[in-house]
Design an enzyme around this catalytic site. Structure first.
Site, PDB file in Angstrom:
ATOM      1  N   CYS A  50       0.815  -1.212   0.000  1.00  0.00           N
ATOM      2  CA  CYS A  50       0.000   0.000   0.000  1.00  0.00           C
ATOM      3  C   CYS A  50       0.848   1.261   0.000  1.00  0.00           C
ATOM      4  O   CYS A  50       0.348   2.349  -0.306  1.00  0.00           O
ATOM      5  CB  CYS A  50      -0.953   0.008   1.190  1.00  0.00           C
ATOM      6  SG  CYS A  50      -0.134  -0.017   2.792  1.00  0.00           S
ATOM      7  N   ASN A  51       2.130   1.161   0.334  1.00  0.00           N
ATOM      8  CA  ASN A  51       2.950   2.379   0.352  1.00  0.00           C
ATOM      9  C   ASN A  51       4.290   2.238  -0.370  1.00  0.00           C
ATOM     10  O   ASN A  51       5.209   3.016  -0.136  1.00  0.00           O
ATOM     11  CB  ASN A  51       3.185   2.858   1.801  1.00  0.00           C
ATOM     12  CG  ASN A  51       3.764   1.774   2.686  1.00  0.00           C
ATOM     13  OD1 ASN A  51       4.483   0.900   2.224  1.00  0.00           O
ATOM     14  ND2 ASN A  51       3.435   1.828   3.956  1.00  0.00           N
ATOM     15  N   ARG A  52       4.392   1.241  -1.256  1.00  0.00           N
ATOM     16  CA  ARG A  52       5.603   1.121  -2.068  1.00  0.00           C
ATOM     17  C   ARG A  52       5.363   0.217  -3.271  1.00  0.00           C
ATOM     18  O   ARG A  52       4.514  -0.672  -3.229  1.00  0.00           O
ATOM     19  CB  ARG A  52       6.783   0.576  -1.242  1.00  0.00           C
ATOM     20  CG  ARG A  52       6.796  -0.937  -1.048  1.00  0.00           C
ATOM     21  CD  ARG A  52       8.036  -1.401  -0.303  1.00  0.00           C
ATOM     22  NE  ARG A  52       8.106  -0.792   1.019  1.00  0.00           N
ATOM     23  CZ  ARG A  52       9.056   0.078   1.382  1.00  0.00           C
ATOM     24  NH1 ARG A  52      10.000   0.415   0.526  1.00  0.00           N
ATOM     25  NH2 ARG A  52       9.057   0.585   2.586  1.00  0.00           N
ATOM     26  N   GLY A 192     -14.048  -5.468   2.608  1.00  0.00           N
ATOM     27  CA  GLY A 192     -12.933  -6.255   2.090  1.00  0.00           C
ATOM     28  C   GLY A 192     -12.715  -7.471   2.955  1.00  0.00           C
ATOM     29  O   GLY A 192     -13.086  -7.498   4.138  1.00  0.00           O
ATOM     30  N   ALA A 193     -12.110  -8.505   2.360  1.00  0.00           N
ATOM     31  CA  ALA A 193     -11.864  -9.741   3.112  1.00  0.00           C
ATOM     32  C   ALA A 193     -10.469 -10.277   2.843  1.00  0.00           C
ATOM     33  O   ALA A 193     -10.208 -11.463   3.030  1.00  0.00           O
ATOM     34  CB  ALA A 193     -12.911 -10.796   2.749  1.00  0.00           C
ATOM     35  N   GLY A 194      -9.551  -9.397   2.420  1.00  0.00           N
ATOM     36  CA  GLY A 194      -8.175  -9.801   2.189  1.00  0.00           C
ATOM     37  C   GLY A 194      -7.381  -9.842   3.480  1.00  0.00           C
ATOM     38  O   GLY A 194      -7.933  -9.780   4.588  1.00  0.00           O
ATOM     39  N   SER A 195      -6.049  -9.913   3.352  1.00  0.00           N
ATOM     40  CA  SER A 195      -5.197 -10.081   4.529  1.00  0.00           C
ATOM     41  C   SER A 195      -5.282  -8.883   5.467  1.00  0.00           C
ATOM     42  O   SER A 195      -5.371  -9.050   6.692  1.00  0.00           O
ATOM     43  CB  SER A 195      -3.744 -10.310   4.092  1.00  0.00           C
ATOM     44  OG  SER A 195      -3.282  -9.238   3.298  1.00  0.00           O
ATOM     45  N   MET A 196      -5.259  -7.662   4.928  1.00  0.00           N
ATOM     46  CA  MET A 196      -5.327  -6.476   5.776  1.00  0.00           C
ATOM     47  C   MET A 196      -6.684  -6.359   6.451  1.00  0.00           C
ATOM     48  O   MET A 196      -6.781  -6.032   7.642  1.00  0.00           O
ATOM     49  CB  MET A 196      -5.030  -5.220   4.958  1.00  0.00           C
ATOM     50  CG  MET A 196      -4.981  -3.951   5.774  1.00  0.00           C
ATOM     51  SD  MET A 196      -3.489  -3.800   6.779  1.00  0.00           S
ATOM     52  CE  MET A 196      -2.352  -3.154   5.537  1.00  0.00           C
TER      53      MET A 196
END
Length: 448
Positions: A50-52, A192-196
Site C-alpha cells: 500500500c505504500n511502495r 474487504g476480506a483480504g489479509s489487511m
C-alpha cells in the site's frame, strides 16, 4: 552480483502519486514477463504494497537496466515516465540488498518495525516463482530477506517500536485513548476480506467491538472471515456488497481495504449514511463516525475529510502522522543485523560464482586420473583388480591433496569484494573450457 532495484515509496513520493502507480495483482504478472523479456534483465520480482512499489532485477547493464525498469513501471502504471522519474530511487548490488533487508525488518515502513511486510515479501517471491521470473539470485535474496526480518523481530525489541498499519490507524482515531477502551462497544463495518481486512477484523474483535459486519465483493470470502471470527467467539456476520449502503448508517467504525481501482465509498455515500444515522437516533453529543481507509489506491473519497460528524484516517494522514518514533536502541540493533547480513549475503554470492569453476577443475582432474589409469592398464596388463584399485586410490588422493588447499583458499578469496576475478584466474591457469564451466552451473540453476 548485478542486482538492481528501481522503485518509489512513501518516503520518496506523495500518496497521490503512489495511488496512481499502484498495480492490481493481475498487472504484476505482465510486468514481470515484460521485465525478463527485456534485453538487460535475467530475473525479476515486484514488491507492491500500500505504500511502495519496487521492481527487483538481475541485470547485465546498469544504465540500460535503470532505463528499462523505470520505463516498465511507467508503462504498467499509466503514469508518464517524465512525471514519475523525480520520485524514483535506484539501488544497485550491495545497496540493493541492504535496501530489501531494511524493508524486511520494518526499518523502511510507514510504521517502523511493523511485521506485515514479511508476508508481502513472501507473496512477492511466490508471484515471481509462479511466473518463472525468479532465478537463483532473487530466490536467494528474497528467502534471505525473510530470514533477516524474522531474526530482527526475534533478537531485538523492534516489535515494541512498531505496530501494523491497522493498529496505528486505530490509535490515530482513538486520539490518545487506549484503543481497546475506544473500540469497546462499537459496531464495526469491515469492507474487504483480504489479509489487511482480516487483520483489522481480528484486531477489532479482540479489542471488544460489539459486532463486526464483513462486506466483500465475493460473498463467500466474507463468509469465511466471519465464520472464523465466530468460531473464536466473536459476533460477526457477512453481507453481500449490495447491502453496503444499508449497513453503513449502523456502523460506528468503518475499516476499508479492498483492491478496487475506484472509490468504494464516495462523499455522497457517507453523507447519506450520516443523514440516515441522524434520523434513526439522537446524534447530539455523539462521537463522530470513524472511517479507516487502508487501501491504495484509496477506497474512501478524500472529500470526506471536510465533512462534519465523521473522522477519516487514510494512508495519506498516516504518512503525515508521527509514526516513526521507535526506541533508538532497537533500531540501531536492527541496523547492525542488516549490515552483518548484507556482508554475509554478498560474500556468499561472490563465493558461489567460483563453485562451477572449482567443480569443472575437479572434473578435469578426474578425467586426467581416468586417462592415466587407462594408459597404465595398457602398459601393465598383468595388474589384478586389487592392485589396480590401490593405485587408482593413491593417484586420486594425491590429486585431491594437491587441489584441496588452492580450491578452499580460492573460495575464501572469492567471498571478498572483487573476488570474482579469482574464478577467471583459475580458468586461465588450468585452461578450463568456459563451456564446461557453464555446463556445471546451468543444471544447478535449473534445480533451484
Amino acid at each position: 552480483m548485478s542486482l538492481l532495484v528501481v522503485g518509489l515509496s512513501h518516503r520518496s513520493a506523495p500518496v497521490s502519486v503512489l495511488e496512481r502507480v499502484s498495480l492490481p495483482p493481475e498487472t504484476r504478472g505482465k510486468l514481470l514477463q515484460d521485465a525478463v523479456g527485456a534485453e538487460p534483465t535475467a530475473e525479476a520480482a515486484v514488491l507492491s504494497t500500500c505504500n511502495r512499489i519496487e521492481l527487483y532485477a538481475d541485470v547485465d547493464k546498469f544504465h540500460a537496466g535503470v532505463a528499462e525498469l523505470s520505463g516498465l513501471l511507467a508503462r504498467h502504471s499509466g503514469v508518464d515516465l517524465e512525471e514519475l522519474t523525480p520520485y524514483l530511487y535506484v539501488h544497485y548490488e550491495d545497496r540493493a540488498v541492504h535496501h530489501l533487508f531494511s524493508v524486511a525488518c520494518g526499518l523502511d515502513s510507514m510504521v517502523v518495525g511493523e511485521g506485515q511486510i514479511l508476508g508481502q515479501i513472501k507473496d512477492a517471491l511466490a508471484v515471481a516463482q509462479d511466473q518463472h521470473t525468479a532465478g537463483r539470485l532473487l530466490n536467494d535474496l528474497f528467502q534471505q530477506a525473510l530470514r533477516v526480518g524474522k531474526r530482527a523481530h526475534s533478537e531485538t525489541g523492534i516489535d515494541r517500536a512498531g505496530q501494523s498499519l491497522v493498529t496505528f490507524g486505530l490509535q490515530q482515531l482513538a486520539g490518545g485513548r487506549p484503543v481497546a477502551e475506544w473500540v469497546s462497544g462499537r459496531r464495526v463495518l469491515v469492507i474487504g476480506a483480504g489479509s489487511m481486512s482480516s487483520l483489522a477484523a481480528t484486531t477489532l474483535a479482540r479489542a471488544g467491538a460489539t459486532e463486526l459486519v464483513i462486506v466483500n465483493r465475493t460473498l463467500e470470502r466474507a463468509r469465511r472471515l466471519a465464520a472464523g471470527l465466530a468460531e473464536s467467539g466473536f459476533a460477526a456476520r457477512a453481507v453481500p456488497s449490495g447491502d453496503l449502503a444499508a449497513e453503513l448508517p449502523h456502523a460506528d467504525l468503518v475499516v476499508s481495504c479492498t483492491g478496487a481501482t475506484g472509490l468504494v465509498l464516495t462523499a455522497d455515500d457517507v453523507r447519506a449514511a450520516l443523514t440516515a444515522r441522524a434520523a434513526s437516533r439522537t446524534a447530539s453529543g455523539a462521537e463522530p463516525v470513524a472511517l479507516l481507509d487502508l487501501a491504495m489506491p484509496r477506497d474512501i473519497d478524500a472529500a470526506v475529510h471536510r465533512m462534519e460528524g465523521v473522522r477519516l484516517v487514510d494512508i495519506e494522514s498516516l504518512a503525515e502522522a508521527d509514526a516513526d518514533a521507535p526506541m533508538a536502541a532497537d533500531v540501531d540493533q536492527v541496523r547492525g543485523i542488516v549490515a552483518d547480513e548484507v556482508a554475509a549475503f554478498g560474500a556468499a554470492q561472490r563465493a558461489a560464482t567460483i563453485t562451477p569453476t572449482v567443480v569443472a577443475l575437479r572434473a578435469m582432474a578426474a578425467d586426467v586420473v581416468a586417462a592415466e589409469m587407462a594408459r597404465l592398464d595398457g602398459r601393465l596388463p598383468g595388474l589384478d583388480d586389487k592392485q589396480r584399485a590401490e593405485i587408482t586410490q593413491t593417484v586420486r588422493r594425491v590429486v585431491d591433496k594437491l587441489l584441496h588447499a588452492p580450491t578452499v583458499r580460492v573460495k575464501q578469496l572469492a567471498g571478498e569484494p572483487g573476488g570474482a576475478g579469482y574464478a577467471d584466474a583459475l580458468r586461465k591457469l588450468f585452461d578450463l573450457d568456459p563451456q564446461t564451466v557453464a555446463a556445471v552451473s546451468n543444471p544447478e540453476q535449473e534445480r533451484q
